[in-house]
Design a protein around this motif. Structure first.
Motif, PDB file in Angstrom:
ATOM      1  N   ILE A  47       0.820  -1.324   0.162  1.00 45.93           N
ATOM      2  CA  ILE A  47      -0.039   0.029  -0.023  1.00 45.93           C
ATOM      3  C   ILE A  47       0.793   1.327   0.148  1.00 45.93           C
ATOM      4  CG2 ILE A  47      -1.702   1.312   1.351  1.00 45.93           C
ATOM      5  CD1 ILE A  47      -2.816  -1.267   2.333  1.00 45.93           C
ATOM      6  N   THR A  48       1.781   1.331   0.957  1.00 46.30           N
ATOM      7  CA  THR A  48       2.758   2.399   0.935  1.00 46.30           C
ATOM      8  C   THR A  48       3.794   2.496  -0.377  1.00 46.30           C
ATOM      9  OG1 THR A  48       3.210   1.948   3.271  1.00 46.30           O
ATOM     10  CG2 THR A  48       4.749   3.360   2.161  1.00 46.30           C
ATOM     11  N   LEU A  49       4.140   1.382  -1.014  1.00 48.37           N
ATOM     12  CA  LEU A  49       4.820   1.544  -2.204  1.00 48.37           C
ATOM     13  C   LEU A  49       3.719   2.227  -3.286  1.00 48.37           C
ATOM     14  CD1 LEU A  49       7.296   0.794  -4.010  1.00 48.37           C
ATOM     15  CD2 LEU A  49       6.208  -1.346  -4.163  1.00 48.37           C
ATOM     16  N   GLY A  50       2.510   1.867  -3.161  1.00 47.67           N
ATOM     17  CA  GLY A  50       1.780   2.297  -4.409  1.00 47.67           C
ATOM     18  C   GLY A  50       1.624   3.629  -3.968  1.00 47.67           C
ATOM     19  N   THR A  51       1.285   4.167  -2.797  1.00 47.17           N
ATOM     20  CA  THR A  51       0.896   5.493  -2.563  1.00 47.17           C
ATOM     21  C   THR A  51       2.024   6.581  -2.889  1.00 47.17           C
ATOM     22  OG1 THR A  51      -0.536   4.858  -0.588  1.00 47.17           O
ATOM     23  CG2 THR A  51       0.350   7.093  -0.560  1.00 47.17           C
ATOM     24  N   PHE A  52       3.281   6.052  -2.517  1.00 48.03           N
ATOM     25  CA  PHE A  52       4.497   6.893  -2.842  1.00 48.03           C
ATOM     26  C   PHE A  52       4.677   6.954  -4.280  1.00 48.03           C
ATOM     27  CE2 PHE A  52       6.342   6.050   1.770  1.00 48.03           C
ATOM     28  CZ  PHE A  52       5.948   7.544   2.331  1.00 48.03           C
ATOM     29  N   ALA A  53       4.651   5.926  -4.846  1.00 52.95           N
ATOM     30  CA  ALA A  53       4.769   5.833  -6.462  1.00 52.95           C
ATOM     31  C   ALA A  53       3.673   6.681  -7.002  1.00 52.95           C
ATOM     32  CB  ALA A  53       4.501   4.528  -6.903  1.00 52.95           C
ATOM     33  N   ASN A  60       6.666  14.933  -9.983  1.00 49.67           N
ATOM     34  CA  ASN A  60       7.897  15.150 -10.893  1.00 49.67           C
ATOM     35  C   ASN A  60       9.076  15.195  -9.879  1.00 49.67           C
ATOM     36  OD1 ASN A  60       6.590  15.136 -13.150  1.00 49.67           O
ATOM     37  ND2 ASN A  60       5.952  17.233 -13.380  1.00 49.67           N
ATOM     38  N   TYR A  61       9.120  14.270  -9.039  1.00 54.75           N
ATOM     39  CA  TYR A  61      10.475  14.289  -8.122  1.00 54.75           C
ATOM     40  C   TYR A  61      11.540  13.747  -8.974  1.00 54.75           C
ATOM     41  CZ  TYR A  61       8.312  14.736  -3.895  1.00 54.75           C
ATOM     42  OH  TYR A  61       7.646  15.213  -2.682  1.00 54.75           O
ATOM     43  N   ASN A  62      13.064  13.790  -8.566  1.00 52.12           N
ATOM     44  CA  ASN A  62      14.014  13.361  -9.357  1.00 52.12           C
ATOM     45  C   ASN A  62      14.522  11.939  -8.956  1.00 52.12           C
ATOM     46  OD1 ASN A  62      15.002  13.735  -6.680  1.00 52.12           O
ATOM     47  ND2 ASN A  62      16.556  15.516  -7.102  1.00 52.12           N
ATOM     48  N   THR A  63      15.353  11.328  -9.645  1.00 54.51           N
ATOM     49  CA  THR A  63      15.659  10.076  -9.148  1.00 54.51           C
ATOM     50  C   THR A  63      16.006   9.715  -7.688  1.00 54.51           C
ATOM     51  OG1 THR A  63      17.920  10.442  -9.839  1.00 54.51           O
ATOM     52  CG2 THR A  63      16.590   9.720 -11.622  1.00 54.51           C
ATOM     53  N   LEU A  64      16.342  10.563  -7.085  1.00 56.05           N
ATOM     54  CA  LEU A  64      16.604  10.678  -5.548  1.00 56.05           C
ATOM     55  C   LEU A  64      15.492  10.198  -4.897  1.00 56.05           C
ATOM     56  CD1 LEU A  64      18.808  10.766  -3.291  1.00 56.05           C
ATOM     57  CD2 LEU A  64      17.981  13.237  -3.022  1.00 56.05           C
ATOM     58  N   GLY A  65      14.233  10.695  -5.293  1.00 55.43           N
ATOM     59  CA  GLY A  65      13.239  10.189  -4.717  1.00 55.43           C
ATOM     60  C   GLY A  65      12.848   8.644  -4.839  1.00 55.43           C
ATOM     61  N   TYR A  66      13.101   8.514  -6.157  1.00 50.91           N
ATOM     62  CA  TYR A  66      12.941   6.921  -6.529  1.00 50.91           C
ATOM     63  C   TYR A  66      13.917   6.082  -5.715  1.00 50.91           C
ATOM     64  CZ  TYR A  66       9.761   8.322 -10.058  1.00 50.91           C
ATOM     65  OH  TYR A  66       8.679   9.088 -10.922  1.00 50.91           O
ATOM     66  N   LEU A  67      15.107   6.446  -5.734  1.00 52.38           N
ATOM     67  CA  LEU A  67      16.254   5.698  -4.962  1.00 52.38           C
ATOM     68  C   LEU A  67      15.725   5.569  -3.522  1.00 52.38           C
ATOM     69  CD1 LEU A  67      19.315   6.958  -6.684  1.00 52.38           C
ATOM     70  CD2 LEU A  67      18.083   4.742  -7.065  1.00 52.38           C
ATOM     71  N   SER A  68      15.409   6.350  -2.911  1.00 54.35           N
ATOM     72  CA  SER A  68      14.970   6.444  -1.568  1.00 54.35           C
ATOM     73  C   SER A  68      13.775   5.458  -1.043  1.00 54.35           C
ATOM     74  CB  SER A  68      14.598   7.759  -0.997  1.00 54.35           C
ATOM     75  OG  SER A  68      13.722   8.332  -1.421  1.00 54.35           O
ATOM     76  N   LEU A  69      12.749   5.525  -2.315  1.00 54.37           N
ATOM     77  CA  LEU A  69      11.627   4.716  -2.044  1.00 54.37           C
ATOM     78  C   LEU A  69      11.965   3.220  -2.400  1.00 54.37           C
ATOM     79  CD1 LEU A  69       8.430   4.361  -2.078  1.00 54.37           C
ATOM     80  CD2 LEU A  69       8.652   4.671  -4.525  1.00 54.37           C
ATOM     81  N   ALA A  70      12.793   3.040  -3.168  1.00 49.83           N
ATOM     82  CA  ALA A  70      13.479   1.720  -3.506  1.00 49.83           C
ATOM     83  C   ALA A  70      14.306   1.199  -2.223  1.00 49.83           C
ATOM     84  CB  ALA A  70      14.154   1.587  -4.736  1.00 49.83           C
ATOM     85  N   GLY A  71      15.008   1.714  -1.833  1.00 52.03           N
ATOM     86  CA  GLY A  71      15.772   1.422  -0.572  1.00 52.03           C
ATOM     87  C   GLY A  71      14.776   1.157   0.531  1.00 52.03           C
ATOM     88  N   THR A  72      14.123   2.108   1.024  1.00 52.44           N
ATOM     89  CA  THR A  72      12.957   1.812   1.971  1.00 52.44           C
ATOM     90  C   THR A  72      12.005   0.539   1.817  1.00 52.44           C
ATOM     91  OG1 THR A  72      13.171   4.040   2.378  1.00 52.44           O
ATOM     92  CG2 THR A  72      11.289   2.791   3.385  1.00 52.44           C
ATOM     93  N   THR A  73      11.580   0.591   0.803  1.00 48.49           N
ATOM     94  CA  THR A  73      10.775  -0.642   0.188  1.00 48.49           C
ATOM     95  C   THR A  73      11.602  -2.063   0.323  1.00 48.49           C
ATOM     96  OG1 THR A  73       9.474   0.712  -1.311  1.00 48.49           O
ATOM     97  CG2 THR A  73       9.243  -1.605  -1.570  1.00 48.49           C
ATOM     98  N   GLY A  74      12.973  -2.132  -0.194  1.00 50.21           N
ATOM     99  CA  GLY A  74      13.610  -3.255  -0.177  1.00 50.21           C
ATOM    100  C   GLY A  74      13.970  -3.740   1.383  1.00 50.21           C
TER     101      GLY A  74
END
Length: 161
Positions: A47-53, A60-74
């Motif tokens: 649910i959190t992954l879908g909300t943050f995505a 329009n976040y930069n790649t840093l937002g995606y990387l922090s999301l991927a790290g936290t999700t992992g």
């Protein structure tokens, strides 16, 4: 009462102890709480992954937002999997389950000590350790019987046939 003979299918299996029967009721409760919590954590993760995505995509976040999301999700996915694997291996009566729990506990203890030395661990981590102490004591008490005397349901069925 009739005695069993060596020609019967169930001869000798009445002396076998099933591993799940070694688990005290309190440990079974711990196992089911662990299974439910890991499943709830995984659902919350999705649910959190879908909300943050959705939020990252709409702002329009930069790649840093995606990387922090991927790290936290992992990390959350790994934590959920570790909890599930610890309790599920016990529930499914795997012979190496208690030793696996000791290895995972040692890794957890090392990470916790690292957090204390870096002063990033708080009261929540200490509370989690206190809540799991009965779990570790109970598996310690049954370890010898679990590994040397008891069998799983699958092994019991193999010996019967």
């Amino acid at each position: 009462m009739e005695q069993s003979t060596i020609f019967e299918e169930s001869f000798g299996t009445e002396l076998l102890t099933r591993r799940r029967s070694l688990l005290p009721l309190f440990l079974k409760v711990y196992i089911w709480i662990g299974i439910v919590l890991s499943c709830l954590l995984f659902i919350l993760l999705l649910i959190t992954l879908g909300t943050f995505a959705f939020l990252i995509g709409s702002n329009n976040y930069n790649t840093l937002g995606y990387l922090s999301l991927a790290g936290t999700t992992g990390l959350a996915f790994i934590f959920s999997g570790v909890i599930f694997s610890n309790v599920a291996t016990l529930w499914f009566e795997l012979k190496w389950a208690i030793r696996f729990n000791w290895v995972m506990g040692a890794i957890w203890a090392l990470l916790l000590l690292l957090g204390f030395f870096r002063r990033t661990a708080g009261m929540g981590e200490f509370l989690l350790v206190c809540l799991t102490i009965p779990y570790w004591v109970m598996i310690y008490k049954i370890q010898y019987q679990w590994e040397n005397e008891a069998v799983s349901m699958r092994e019991m069925n193999k010996k019967r046939s």
